[in-house]
Design an enzyme around this catalytic site. Structure first.
Site, short mmCIF file in Angstrom:
data_model
loop_
_atom_site.label_atom_id
_atom_site.label_comp_id
_atom_site.label_asym_id
_atom_site.label_seq_id
_atom_site.Cartn_x
_atom_site.Cartn_y
_atom_site.Cartn_z
CG HIS A 1 -1.97 -0.94 1.33
ND1 HIS A 1 -2.13 -1.85 2.35
CD2 HIS A 1 -3.03 -1.14 0.49
CE1 HIS A 1 -3.22 -2.58 2.13
NE2 HIS A 1 -3.79 -2.16 1.01
CB CYS B 1 -2.60 -2.18 9.02
SG CYS B 1 -1.19 -1.94 7.98
C1 CIR Z 1 -3.60 -7.79 3.18
O1 CIR Z 1 -2.87 -8.27 2.32
O2 CIR Z 1 -4.64 -7.20 2.90
C2 CIR Z 1 -3.23 -8.01 4.63
N1 CIR Z 1 -2.57 -9.25 4.77
C3 CIR Z 1 -2.35 -6.87 5.14
C4 CIR Z 1 -3.04 -5.55 5.14
C5 CIR Z 1 -2.21 -4.47 5.70
N2 CIR Z 1 -2.88 -3.24 5.69
C6 CIR Z 1 -2.30 -2.07 5.43
O3 CIR Z 1 -1.15 -2.01 5.04
N3 CIR Z 1 -3.06 -0.98 5.49
#
Ligand code: CIR
Length: 266
Positions: A166, A253
């Site tokens: 992201h 997150c």
């Molecule tokens: C994903 O791939 O969606 C989750 N394993 C990790 C999300 C992390 N979120 C973020 O960086 N905002």
């Protein structure tokens, strides 16, 4: 700051039993120690409480492997909260509980099908939303967000991000006019007028910091980058976050911060 609710609410969600089945994009799957992940998450919540946030946990979602990463499900601003449509189909059911929790706190808007947008791609810089065009966020998602924000006097700008999940894996805000970035993942020249602290190249994932207004929460595993932040006068609150890093998650997150007077309404 004393332990009170003056700063607002931090929405969090417990680490689910199914975290081992999380989405992964840039990382190879490694075992995740659930008990340790939960202990780290609890340290993170305690850090938020110590900084004056009231932690409100959403109802657990044991069968949704990425549900701990609430940041991706909404963008909470002063006058609106935008419920997202996450890019990974497995994550879309996560938004229901988030919508329910936010509806008494903010007027709601939604990103709708077929657009996708992850909150982790949206970096708010005062009156501007900088949106990472990652694999999770579509052009239509950026357009829909711009349409929601424009009547509020907020501009939306798209930016390329490569090599990480992201935009906020690559760049986050750490001060009033200061950003922390990994220049290998985002073009730091795209932020004129901002001082950019680069993370140590041996700590590529260290650009993710959660800004609280006068301090940042940061993964304790990145001491070299922490030193750079401290040398620049940023107060750093280190927390353990190594297990959730294996699920490709960082410190931004794991919460949605709802700040300001409106957040105190129930
Ligand atoms: C994903 O791939 O969606 C989750 N394993 C990790 C999300 C992390 N979120 C973020 O960086 N905002």
């Amino acid at each position: 700051m004393t332990n009170d609710a003056r700063r607002g609410i931090a929405l969090t969600r417990e680490v689910p039993d199914s975290i081992a089945q999380c989405e992964l994009t840039h990382l190879a799957r490694q075992p995740i120690d659930l008990a340790r992940a939960r202990a780290e998450h609890a340290s993170y919540e305690r850090a938020l409480e110590a900084e004056g946030f009231t932690v409100r946990r959403l109802q657990p979602a044991p069968a949704l492997p990425d549900s701990v990463f609430v940041e991706d499900t909404a963008i909470v601003l002063d006058r609106v909260a935008v419920i997202t449509r996450p890019g990974a189909a497995s994550r879309r059911p996560e938004v229901d509980a988030v919508r329910e929790a936010l509806q008494s706190l903010r007027p709601l808007q939604e990103i709708v099908e077929p657009a996708t947008l992850d909150g982790g791609d949206v970096l708010m810089l005062d009156t501007e939303a900088v949106v990472g065009r990652s694999t999770r966020t579509s052009d239509d998602g950026v357009r829909q967000l711009a349409k929601i924000l424009s009547p509020l006097g907020l501009r939306t700008r798209e930016i390329e991000v490569t090599g990480c999940l992201h935009l906020k894996s690559a760049v986050t805000r750490v001060g009033l006019r200061t950003l922390l970035a990994n220049p290998a993942w985002v073009d730091v020249r795209a932020f004129p007028g901002w001082t950019v602290i680069e993370c140590d190249e041996r700590e590529p994932a260290a650009a993710n910091a959660l800004w609280l207004g006068d301090a940042v929460i940061h993964h304790e595993g990145y001491p070299r980058t922490r030193r750079r932040l401290e040398q620049a006068g940023v107060r750093v609150i280190p927390v353990p976050a190594s297990e959730l890093a294996r699920a490709e998650g960082g410190v931004t997150c794991c919460s949605l911060l709802v700040t300001g007077a409106a957040s105190l309404a129930r």
